[in-house]
Design a protein around this motif. Structure first.
Motif, mmCIF file in Angstrom:
data_model
loop_
_atom_site.group_PDB
_atom_site.id
_atom_site.type_symbol
_atom_site.label_atom_id
_atom_site.label_comp_id
_atom_site.label_asym_id
_atom_site.label_seq_id
_atom_site.Cartn_x
_atom_site.Cartn_y
_atom_site.Cartn_z
ATOM 1 N N VAL A 200 -35.857 0.865 34.648
ATOM 2 C CA VAL A 200 -36.006 -0.340 33.834
ATOM 3 C C VAL A 200 -34.724 -0.547 33.032
ATOM 4 O O VAL A 200 -33.965 0.401 32.799
ATOM 5 C CB VAL A 200 -37.201 -0.210 32.870
ATOM 6 N N PRO A 201 -34.414 -1.772 32.598
ATOM 7 C CA PRO A 201 -33.271 -1.973 31.710
ATOM 8 C C PRO A 201 -33.404 -1.102 30.459
ATOM 9 O O PRO A 201 -34.467 -1.061 29.829
ATOM 10 C CB PRO A 201 -33.344 -3.459 31.370
ATOM 11 N N GLY A 202 -32.343 -0.404 30.114
ATOM 12 C CA GLY A 202 -32.381 0.527 28.994
ATOM 13 C C GLY A 202 -32.819 1.922 29.387
ATOM 14 O O GLY A 202 -32.732 2.846 28.570
ATOM 15 N N GLY A 203 -33.300 2.081 30.626
ATOM 16 C CA GLY A 203 -33.700 3.400 31.107
ATOM 17 C C GLY A 203 -32.512 4.340 31.193
ATOM 18 O O GLY A 203 -31.355 3.923 31.242
ATOM 19 N N GLY A 226 -21.288 -0.196 38.006
ATOM 20 C CA GLY A 226 -21.477 -1.451 37.283
ATOM 21 C C GLY A 226 -22.853 -1.698 36.706
ATOM 22 O O GLY A 226 -23.043 -2.655 35.962
ATOM 23 N N ALA A 227 -23.840 -0.846 37.044
ATOM 24 C CA ALA A 227 -25.194 -1.072 36.544
ATOM 25 C C ALA A 227 -25.513 -0.238 35.312
ATOM 26 O O ALA A 227 -26.631 -0.315 34.795
ATOM 27 C CB ALA A 227 -26.220 -0.759 37.639
ATOM 28 N N PHE A 228 -24.540 0.555 34.858
ATOM 29 C CA PHE A 228 -24.794 1.473 33.750
ATOM 30 C C PHE A 228 -23.718 1.320 32.672
ATOM 31 O O PHE A 228 -22.613 0.848 32.935
ATOM 32 C CB PHE A 228 -24.803 2.928 34.240
ATOM 33 N N ASN A 229 -24.075 1.762 31.462
ATOM 34 C CA ASN A 229 -23.074 1.778 30.403
ATOM 35 C C ASN A 229 -22.167 2.997 30.564
ATOM 36 O O ASN A 229 -22.320 3.785 31.504
ATOM 37 C CB ASN A 229 -23.735 1.751 29.020
ATOM 38 N N GLU A 230 -21.217 3.176 29.663
ATOM 39 C CA GLU A 230 -20.273 4.290 29.734
ATOM 40 C C GLU A 230 -21.027 5.620 29.617
ATOM 41 O O GLU A 230 -21.759 5.850 28.643
ATOM 42 C CB GLU A 230 -19.245 4.183 28.612
ATOM 43 N N PRO A 231 -20.900 6.513 30.602
ATOM 44 C CA PRO A 231 -21.639 7.780 30.556
ATOM 45 C C PRO A 231 -21.097 8.737 29.502
ATOM 46 O O PRO A 231 -19.926 8.665 29.120
ATOM 47 C CB PRO A 231 -21.453 8.361 31.970
ATOM 48 N N THR A 232 -21.966 9.620 29.045
ATOM 49 C CA THR A 232 -21.610 10.683 28.106
ATOM 50 C C THR A 232 -21.835 12.019 28.798
ATOM 51 O O THR A 232 -22.876 12.230 29.425
ATOM 52 C CB THR A 232 -22.484 10.606 26.841
ATOM 53 N N ALA A 233 -20.868 12.934 28.680
ATOM 54 C CA ALA A 233 -20.958 14.233 29.354
ATOM 55 C C ALA A 233 -20.749 15.364 28.349
ATOM 56 O O ALA A 233 -19.974 15.225 27.400
ATOM 57 C CB ALA A 233 -19.916 14.320 30.467
ATOM 58 N N ALA A 268 -29.100 -4.450 31.894
ATOM 59 C CA ALA A 268 -29.925 -5.517 32.439
ATOM 60 C C ALA A 268 -29.254 -6.093 33.684
ATOM 61 O O ALA A 268 -28.023 -6.066 33.825
ATOM 62 C CB ALA A 268 -30.133 -6.616 31.403
ATOM 63 N N ASP A 269 -30.059 -6.608 34.598
ATOM 64 C CA ASP A 269 -29.512 -7.184 35.832
ATOM 65 C C ASP A 269 -28.557 -8.331 35.503
ATOM 66 O O ASP A 269 -28.832 -9.177 34.649
ATOM 67 C CB ASP A 269 -30.654 -7.709 36.713
ATOM 68 N N GLY A 270 -27.424 -8.330 36.218
ATOM 69 C CA GLY A 270 -26.458 -9.400 36.056
ATOM 70 C C GLY A 270 -25.490 -9.224 34.907
ATOM 71 O O GLY A 270 -24.578 -10.043 34.733
#
Length: 310
Positions: A200-203, A226-233, A268-270
């Protein structure tokens, strides 16, 4: 109102079928299952199980060799480190980080890929509760069977919120409206398309990888997707301490590197993810770098610097 699955096995006097953890005077642990009429044997003597059946936790029992043992139920971290293994288990320090940083909540709908021996599955099931959903995917049938046995042993039977599918997540993932996806597998970057469709968006996507090369490729592929925000590691290490009067010092042994964790959230999509504004370190995208899509280092470096100047 019925108790949550497994709760009755965590409280009250010892009962037949309970797991018991004995601690000897040197701090060594011994775990066994209570059975009426049976006896527990060590090189320091024996005692009958019946002495513990009906007794409260925190009871001390004495063997025929005149050695005292403290009897408690094993905690979940104790259980997962001593249970039968097919694959390596996710250590409690990493499972705890996953529960916290992936924000696993009661009633959550979670997908897990890579069941191993059932360690993380047990932590997840206890966190989401009977009203949640955990759908676990495992390529190897023997690992799936061992995991199911270990989980059932801990909860006292099958957990109603758990479903196991034997097969690749890429080929079988059909879940939708999923809150969290946990990937403990060799190549998590190969699963981003089906994971993005399921979340889901925000998942939250959370990946657990062993090496720096896996970490780098997973992070760069998430950025490119492109479907995710900047990852944290990050990684975690646990060091216990010796405390004896004035002798207070770190123990000589510690749980060091076991794996890397990373999280990213579904957009979110788009939506186009915001450009990164942090300038990469010199040489980060040098001539020797090849990104997940096979691009050369020069293009990656120019792209990153272009984002900085935009």
């Amino acid at each position: 109102m019925s108790e949550p699955t497994g709760a009755a096995r965590r409280r009250g006097p010892f009962k037949v079928g309970d797991q018991v953890q004995l601690t000897d005077p040197k701090g060594r642990h011994y775990t066994f299952t209570l059975e009426a009429g049976k006896s527990f044997h060590t090189h320091k003597g024996a005692f009958p199980h019946d002495e513990l059946i009906g007794a409260p936790e925190g009871t001390v029992v004495r063997t025929t060799g005149n050695v005292d043992y403290l009897a408690l139920r094993p905690l979940l971290p104790d259980y997962v480190l001593s249970m039968p293994r097919g694959a390596a288990v996710v250590y409690p320090k990493d499972a705890g980080q996953i529960l916290a940083m992936a924000d696993i909540f009661p009633g959550a709908r979670v997908v897990e890929a890579g069941v191993g021996s059932g360690s993380l599955s047990t932590f997840l099931l206890r966190a989401i509760g009977d009203q949640g959903m955990l759908h676990s995917y495992e390529r190897r049938e023997d690992f799936a069977r061992i995991a199911q046995e270990n989980v059932a042993r801990y909860f006292g039977g099958p957990h109603p919120a758990w479903r196991v599918t034997v097969g690749d997540l890429q080929d079988h993932l059909s879940d939708t409206d999923v809150d969290r996806v946990i990937l403990d597998m060799l190549a998590p970057w190969e699963c981003l398309d089906p994971v993005a469709k399921a979340l889901v968006p925000g998942g939250i996507l959370c990946a657990y990888v062993a090496t720096t090369t896996q970490l780098a490729r997973t992070v760069e592929t998430i950025r490119e997707h492109g479907a995710f925000n900047e990852p944290t590691a990050w990684e975690t290490m646990v060091r216990t301490w010796h405390v004896e009067g004035l002798a207070v010092r770190p123990d000589h042994r510690m749980i060091g590197h076991t794996g890397f964790l990373l999280t990213a959230r579904r957009l979110a999509d788009g939506v186009v993810p915001p450009r990164r504004r942090r300038r990469p370190a010199p040489g980060a995208y040098g001539a020797d770098y090849t990104g997940p899509g096979g691009q050369s280092g020069q293009g990656g470096q120019n792209g990153a610097e272009g984002a900085e100047g935009a």
